[in-house]
Design an enzyme around this catalytic site. Structure first.
Site, PDB file in Angstrom:
ATOM      1  N   VAL A  11     127.851  26.870 145.918  1.00 54.72           N
ATOM      2  CA  VAL A  11     128.049  27.969 145.520  1.00 54.72           C
ATOM      3  C   VAL A  11     129.613  28.511 146.058  1.00 54.72           C
ATOM      4  O   VAL A  11     130.348  28.924 145.119  1.00 54.72           O
ATOM      5  CB  VAL A  11     127.273  28.436 146.238  1.00 54.72           C
ATOM      6  CG1 VAL A  11     127.347  30.208 145.957  1.00 54.72           C
ATOM      7  CG2 VAL A  11     125.939  28.651 145.993  1.00 54.72           C
ATOM      8  N   PHE A 155     123.961  32.814 139.924  1.00 52.25           N
ATOM      9  CA  PHE A 155     122.827  32.382 138.508  1.00 52.25           C
ATOM     10  C   PHE A 155     122.939  31.204 138.724  1.00 52.25           C
ATOM     11  O   PHE A 155     122.910  30.080 137.437  1.00 52.25           O
ATOM     12  CB  PHE A 155     122.938  33.692 137.720  1.00 52.25           C
ATOM     13  CG  PHE A 155     122.300  34.504 138.380  1.00 52.25           C
ATOM     14  CD1 PHE A 155     120.744  35.160 138.826  1.00 52.25           C
ATOM     15  CD2 PHE A 155     123.370  35.425 138.475  1.00 52.25           C
ATOM     16  CE1 PHE A 155     120.531  37.164 139.818  1.00 52.25           C
ATOM     17  CE2 PHE A 155     122.765  37.352 139.042  1.00 52.25           C
ATOM     18  CZ  PHE A 155     121.065  37.379 139.224  1.00 52.25           C
ATOM     19  N   ARG A 157     123.304  27.040 137.528  1.00 51.58           N
ATOM     20  CA  ARG A 157     122.537  26.201 137.670  1.00 51.58           C
ATOM     21  C   ARG A 157     123.713  24.583 137.893  1.00 51.58           C
ATOM     22  O   ARG A 157     124.508  24.604 138.027  1.00 51.58           O
ATOM     23  CB  ARG A 157     122.224  25.321 136.981  1.00 51.58           C
ATOM     24  CG  ARG A 157     121.004  25.990 136.684  1.00 51.58           C
ATOM     25  CD  ARG A 157     119.817  25.973 135.349  1.00 51.58           C
ATOM     26  NE  ARG A 157     120.362  26.843 134.517  1.00 51.58           N
ATOM     27  CZ  ARG A 157     120.696  26.901 132.822  1.00 51.58           C
ATOM     28  NH1 ARG A 157     119.044  25.555 132.585  1.00 51.58           N
ATOM     29  NH2 ARG A 157     120.242  27.415 132.548  1.00 51.58           N
ATOM     30  N   LYS A 254     109.339  23.306 130.429  1.00 47.18           N
ATOM     31  CA  LYS A 254     109.512  21.968 129.837  1.00 47.18           C
ATOM     32  C   LYS A 254     108.528  21.708 131.126  1.00 47.18           C
ATOM     33  O   LYS A 254     108.651  21.707 132.652  1.00 47.18           O
ATOM     34  CB  LYS A 254     110.707  21.473 130.486  1.00 47.18           C
ATOM     35  CG  LYS A 254     111.480  21.367 128.774  1.00 47.18           C
ATOM     36  CD  LYS A 254     112.895  20.989 129.269  1.00 47.18           C
ATOM     37  CE  LYS A 254     112.950  19.022 129.912  1.00 47.18           C
ATOM     38  NZ  LYS A 254     114.072  18.982 129.171  1.00 47.18           N
ATOM     39  N   CYS A 263     116.872  25.348 145.712  1.00 43.95           N
ATOM     40  CA  CYS A 263     116.593  27.425 144.902  1.00 43.95           C
ATOM     41  C   CYS A 263     115.421  27.738 145.169  1.00 43.95           C
ATOM     42  O   CYS A 263     114.842  27.813 145.807  1.00 43.95           O
ATOM     43  CB  CYS A 263     117.810  27.182 144.427  1.00 43.95           C
ATOM     44  SG  CYS A 263     119.425  27.311 144.641  1.00 43.95           S
TER      45      CYS A 263
HETATM   46  N1  LIG Z   1     122.850  25.888 145.191  1.00 49.41           N
HETATM   47  C1  LIG Z   1     122.671  26.382 144.068  1.00 49.41           C
HETATM   48  O1  LIG Z   1     122.626  26.301 143.000  1.00 49.41           O
HETATM   49  C2  LIG Z   1     122.945  27.792 144.614  1.00 49.41           C
HETATM   50  C3  LIG Z   1     123.253  28.987 143.307  1.00 49.41           C
HETATM   51  C4  LIG Z   1     123.071  30.476 143.552  1.00 49.41           C
HETATM   52  C5  LIG Z   1     122.455  30.748 144.790  1.00 49.41           C
HETATM   53  N2  LIG Z   1     122.878  29.976 146.494  1.00 49.41           N
HETATM   54  C6  LIG Z   1     122.690  30.217 147.294  1.00 49.41           C
HETATM   55  O2  LIG Z   1     124.533  30.435 147.856  1.00 49.41           O
HETATM   56  C7  LIG Z   1     123.863  29.909 149.128  1.00 49.41           C
HETATM   57  C8  LIG Z   1     124.821  28.709 149.973  1.00 49.41           C
HETATM   58  O3  LIG Z   1     123.665  27.854 148.708  1.00 49.41           O
HETATM   59  P1  LIG Z   1     124.156  26.194 148.966  1.00 49.41           P
HETATM   60  O4  LIG Z   1     123.505  25.435 147.825  1.00 49.41           O
HETATM   61  O5  LIG Z   1     125.991  26.359 148.391  1.00 49.41           O
HETATM   62  O6  LIG Z   1     124.268  25.554 151.036  1.00 49.41           O
HETATM   63  P2  LIG Z   1     124.747  24.927 151.465  1.00 49.41           P
HETATM   64  O7  LIG Z   1     123.978  24.126 152.689  1.00 49.41           O
HETATM   65  O8  LIG Z   1     125.445  23.244 150.081  1.00 49.41           O
HETATM   66  O9  LIG Z   1     126.503  25.381 151.420  1.00 49.41           O
HETATM   67  C9  LIG Z   1     126.734  25.888 152.881  1.00 49.41           C
HETATM   68  C10 LIG Z   1     127.803  25.724 153.866  1.00 49.41           C
HETATM   69  O10 LIG Z   1     128.595  26.827 154.623  1.00 49.41           O
HETATM   70  C11 LIG Z   1     129.375  25.598 155.769  1.00 49.41           C
HETATM   71  N3  LIG Z   1     128.922  27.767 156.834  1.00 49.41           N
HETATM   72  C12 LIG Z   1     127.850  27.279 157.466  1.00 49.41           C
HETATM   73  N4  LIG Z   1     128.123  28.799 158.265  1.00 49.41           N
HETATM   74  C13 LIG Z   1     129.681  29.118 157.891  1.00 49.41           C
HETATM   75  C14 LIG Z   1     130.699  29.288 158.832  1.00 49.41           C
HETATM   76  N5  LIG Z   1     130.007  30.166 159.545  1.00 49.41           N
HETATM   77  N6  LIG Z   1     131.265  29.735 158.170  1.00 49.41           N
HETATM   78  C15 LIG Z   1     132.461  28.986 157.413  1.00 49.41           C
HETATM   79  N7  LIG Z   1     131.106  28.018 156.481  1.00 49.41           N
HETATM   80  C16 LIG Z   1     129.788  27.501 156.736  1.00 49.41           C
HETATM   81  C17 LIG Z   1     128.431  24.861 155.900  1.00 49.41           C
HETATM   82  O11 LIG Z   1     129.495  23.861 156.495  1.00 49.41           O
HETATM   83  C18 LIG Z   1     128.278  24.740 153.993  1.00 49.41           C
HETATM   84  O12 LIG Z   1     129.138  23.614 154.094  1.00 49.41           O
HETATM   85  C19 LIG Z   1     122.188  30.026 149.680  1.00 49.41           C
HETATM   86  O13 LIG Z   1     122.187  31.081 150.181  1.00 49.41           O
HETATM   87  C20 LIG Z   1     121.821  29.454 148.077  1.00 49.41           C
HETATM   88  O14 LIG Z   1     120.503  29.975 148.133  1.00 49.41           O
HETATM   89  C21 LIG Z   1     122.352  28.339 145.541  1.00 49.41           C
HETATM   90  O1  LIG Z   2     111.619  23.952 132.227  1.00 50.37           O
HETATM   91  C1  LIG Z   2     112.126  23.781 132.962  1.00 50.37           C
HETATM   92  C2  LIG Z   2     112.845  23.751 133.863  1.00 50.37           C
HETATM   93  C3  LIG Z   2     113.686  23.170 134.850  1.00 50.37           C
HETATM   94  N1  LIG Z   2     112.252  22.253 136.128  1.00 50.37           N
HETATM   95  C4  LIG Z   2     113.224  22.032 136.930  1.00 50.37           C
HETATM   96  O2  LIG Z   2     113.317  23.174 137.615  1.00 50.37           O
HETATM   97  C5  LIG Z   2     114.315  23.129 139.091  1.00 50.37           C
HETATM   98  C6  LIG Z   2     115.268  24.091 138.623  1.00 50.37           C
HETATM   99  O3  LIG Z   2     115.870  23.435 137.894  1.00 50.37           O
HETATM  100  P1  LIG Z   2     117.167  24.344 137.248  1.00 50.37           P
HETATM  101  O4  LIG Z   2     117.371  25.718 137.286  1.00 50.37           O
HETATM  102  O5  LIG Z   2     118.191  24.152 136.245  1.00 50.37           O
HETATM  103  O6  LIG Z   2     118.608  24.231 138.900  1.00 50.37           O
HETATM  104  P2  LIG Z   2     118.480  24.819 140.521  1.00 50.37           P
HETATM  105  O7  LIG Z   2     120.034  24.321 140.231  1.00 50.37           O
HETATM  106  O8  LIG Z   2     118.193  25.049 141.648  1.00 50.37           O
HETATM  107  O9  LIG Z   2     118.766  26.723 139.415  1.00 50.37           O
HETATM  108  C7  LIG Z   2     118.504  27.543 139.531  1.00 50.37           C
HETATM  109  O10 LIG Z   2     118.286  27.498 141.069  1.00 50.37           O
HETATM  110  C8  LIG Z   2     119.509  28.079 141.571  1.00 50.37           C
HETATM  111  C9  LIG Z   2     119.562  28.570 143.399  1.00 50.37           C
HETATM  112  O11 LIG Z   2     119.091  30.195 142.900  1.00 50.37           O
HETATM  113  C10 LIG Z   2     119.835  29.522 140.491  1.00 50.37           C
HETATM  114  O12 LIG Z   2     121.045  30.418 140.821  1.00 50.37           O
HETATM  115  C11 LIG Z   2     120.222  29.035 139.098  1.00 50.37           C
HETATM  116  O13 LIG Z   2     119.547  30.150 138.419  1.00 50.37           O
HETATM  117  C12 LIG Z   2     118.288  28.395 139.117  1.00 50.37           C
HETATM  118  O14 LIG Z   2     118.589  28.218 137.751  1.00 50.37           O
HETATM  119  C13 LIG Z   2     114.479  21.204 138.788  1.00 50.37           C
HETATM  120  O15 LIG Z   2     113.615  20.876 139.184  1.00 50.37           O
HETATM  121  C14 LIG Z   2     113.824  21.194 136.885  1.00 50.37           C
HETATM  122  O16 LIG Z   2     113.661  20.001 136.645  1.00 50.37           O
HETATM  123  C15 LIG Z   2     111.224  22.204 135.396  1.00 50.37           C
HETATM  124  O17 LIG Z   2     110.513  21.790 135.994  1.00 50.37           O
HETATM  125  N2  LIG Z   2     111.346  22.431 133.557  1.00 50.37           N
END
Ligand SMILES: NC(=O)c1ccc[n+]([C@@H]2O[C@H](COP(=O)([O-])OP(=O)(O)OC[C@H]3O[C@@H](n4cnc5c(N)ncnc54)[C@H](O)[C@@H]3O)[C@@H](O)[C@H]2O)c1
Ligand SMILES: O=c1ccn([C@@H]2O[C@H](COP(=O)(O)OP(=O)(O)O[C@H]3O[C@H](CO)[C@@H](O)[C@H](O)[C@H]3O)[C@@H](O)[C@H]2O)c(=O)[nH]1
Length: 436
Positions: A11, A155, A157, A254, A263
């Site tokens: 993120v 949000f 993906r 799906k 997530c």
């Molecule tokens: N991965 C996604 O697709 C996604 C989408 C939406 C929301 N989120 C949410 O966003 C947040 C981050 O997710 P992510 O997947 O990017 O996590 P991540 O673990 O990939 O990244 C977090 C980063 O923060 C760094 N960090 C930790 N403590 C720190 C500090 N004190 N100062 C500076 N850097 C520091 C870590 O080293 C790491 O690189 C989570 O709450 C997650 O649920 C993730």
């Molecule tokens: O019809 C479907 C859609 C998804 N999946 C599975 O669901 C998981 C999550 O998929 P997806 O939502 O595409 O991936 P993420 O990147 O984890 O994204 C989700 O999680 C993020 C972190 O919170 C949010 O920001 C996004 O809106 C939310 O879609 C995966 O294992 C997919 O294979 C299914 O099995 N069937």
């Protein structure tokens, strides 16, 4: 506008790179030295389409800076995005220690300075904004940090992160003051989508509620998919039939090996924990998670339909990432499927276009007990069966007629319902697909 981003994970990195692309000056604070070195050298630490090119461009044009120096970034910035991790604790609740560490750093570096807006982009339990405010007072130790806390859940993906950051369905901002709102309007000025301004509690709940609802759709269709398998119906058509109803919608219906990733599993556990902590019945989410946990056993059961005994047989697992288009293997359904196969005494040869290195690093014990192949063709050589766990295009486009002859027995379980059943049967496969 000067912006600071804390955490260069999926993120934080995407947020920082995209905001710099929009012309903002962005300092990214990352504590992981290894990540930082790579980012400073212009190498993206995650695979996301379009990200690498944008990163290099903005780095070389000076709008994007990666640093360990939190205090300096805080000093310069007016808006500070918090994008650190909120992983699960053993009881399912969100571990807030990274958020608290950033809070402390921000407070200590902004004492007696001007107004700053701290925007929480991490996914957090309702009430987090309030906690940050309370902790800010404690860490200020009687002095004043002029901070306002806002919530701005993300949000995006994985696999489409840049596109979804730049073109979101909506932007949600929980912010109390006019000043904070004006700043957030400026950050998102160029975005042409609905913008929902709320209080912070509402914004925080929107994020968990959205993820939980999407995961509920998946478990729901997976439940229906089992019934389709038992009765000879076709889950893809059932999904189409219900998805045409605009009140239901066609997305996230799906059937497959269950939802994984960093997530959904974590956020469902945390949201269910939040519900329980208020004494509420969030049992619906417990069921959603239970259905998800049972998916791997369902796949084993399907394989037994064709293979009789699994012990001693070689099974090719196609796909290790939790979905295609990413190298992320966090909470991937492939791990549960492999675990279940090994428990049956089968041997496993696994492959994935991007996920092998990550799988080895994250699932060391499991990885030590299986073998890896560079390609699907190699994995299928001598296999008694193949299971598609991740719907990568390379598996759709594979020369199935060619690889079939190299298999010990041509059994194929399409765990993503991605191949043409009639065609695969015509080729001579004992073919099964999830939900059919
Ligand atoms: N991965 C996604 O697709 C996604 C989408 C939406 C929301 N989120 C949410 O966003 C947040 C981050 O997710 P992510 O997947 O990017 O996590 P991540 O673990 O990939 O990244 C977090 C980063 O923060 C760094 N960090 C930790 N403590 C720190 C500090 N004190 N100062 C500076 N850097 C520091 C870590 O080293 C790491 O690189 C989570 O709450 C997650 O649920 C993730
Ligand atoms: O019809 C479907 C859609 C998804 N999946 C599975 O669901 C998981 C999550 O998929 P997806 O939502 O595409 O991936 P993420 O990147 O984890 O994204 C989700 O999680 C993020 C972190 O919170 C949010 O920001 C996004 O809106 C939310 O879609 C995966 O294992 C997919 O294979 C299914 O099995 N069937």
């Amino acid at each position: 506008m000067n912006i600071a981003v804390f955490g260069a994970g999926y993120v934080g990195l995407v947020t920082a790179v995209c905001l710099s692309e929009l012309g903002f000056r962005v300092q990214v604070v990352e504590k992981d030295r290894h990540k930082l070195n790579r980012l400073q050298a212009g190498i993206s630490t995650i695979y996301e389409p379009g990200l690498q090119e944008m990163l290099i461009r903005n780095l070389s044009e000076g709008r994007l800076v990666f640093t360990e120096n939190g205090p300096l970034a805080i000093l310069k910035a007016e808006v500070l995005f918090v994008c650190v991790g909120t992983p699960s604790r053993p009881d399912g609740s969100a571990d807030m220690s990274q958020i608290e560490a950033v809070t402390k750093e921000i407070v200590e570096s902004s004492l007696d300075s001007g107004y700053k807006l701290v925007v929480v982009k991490s996914t957090v339990p309702v009430g987090t904004g309030r906690w940050i405010e309370k902790m800010s007072v404690l860490y200020a130790k009687g002095r004043k940090a002029n901070l306002e806390i806002a919530s701005n859940p993300e949000f995006l993906r994985e696999g489409a992160a840049v596109k979804e950051f730049m073109h979101p369905d909506r932007i949600v901002v929980g912010v109390a003051s006019e000043r904070g709102r004006t700043l957030m309007e400026e950050v998102y000025r160029s975005f042409d989508c609905p913008k929902l301004f709320t209080d912070s509690h509402t914004a925080e709940i929107i994020k968990y509620a959205a993820n939980s609802f999407l995961a509920t759709k998946i478990s729901y269709i997976n439940m229906v998919s089992d019934l389709c398998e038992e009765t000879g119906a076709d889950v893809a058509l059932v999904a189409e039939g219900i998805g045409c109803d605009r009140r239901i919608g066609a997305d996230f219906l799906k059937a497959g090996p269950g939802f994984g990733g960093s997530c959904f599993p974590k956020d469902l556990r945390a949201f269910a924990h939040v519900g329980r902590s208020y004494g509420l019945n969030f049992g619906l989410l417990e069921q959603v998670m239970q259905i998800n946990r049972e998916r791997s056993q369902r796949m084993i059961r399907r394989l037994r339909e064709q293979l009789w005994v699994l012990g001693g047989k070689k099974i090719a697992v196609l796909g290790l990432t939790f979905k295609p288009g990413t190298d992320d293997v966090r909470e991937t359904p492939a791990a549960a499927v492999i675990e279940a196969l090994l428990a049956e005494g089968a041997s496993v040869l696994a492959t994935d276009p991007l996920g092998i290195a990550g799988f080895r690093a994250m699932y060391g014990n499991l990885a030590d007990r299986i073998a890896f192949a560079e390609s699907a063709g190699e994995a299928l050589l001598g296999a008694h069966a193949a299971v598609i766990v991740t719907d990568w295009d390379v598996y759709r486009e594979l020369d199935w007629a060619g690889v079939k002859d190299g298999m010990e027995t041509p059994v194929l379980l399409d765990g993503r319902n991605m191949l043409d059943r009639a065609e695969m049967r015509r080729l001579g496969f004992a073919f099964m697909a999830v939900g059919r």
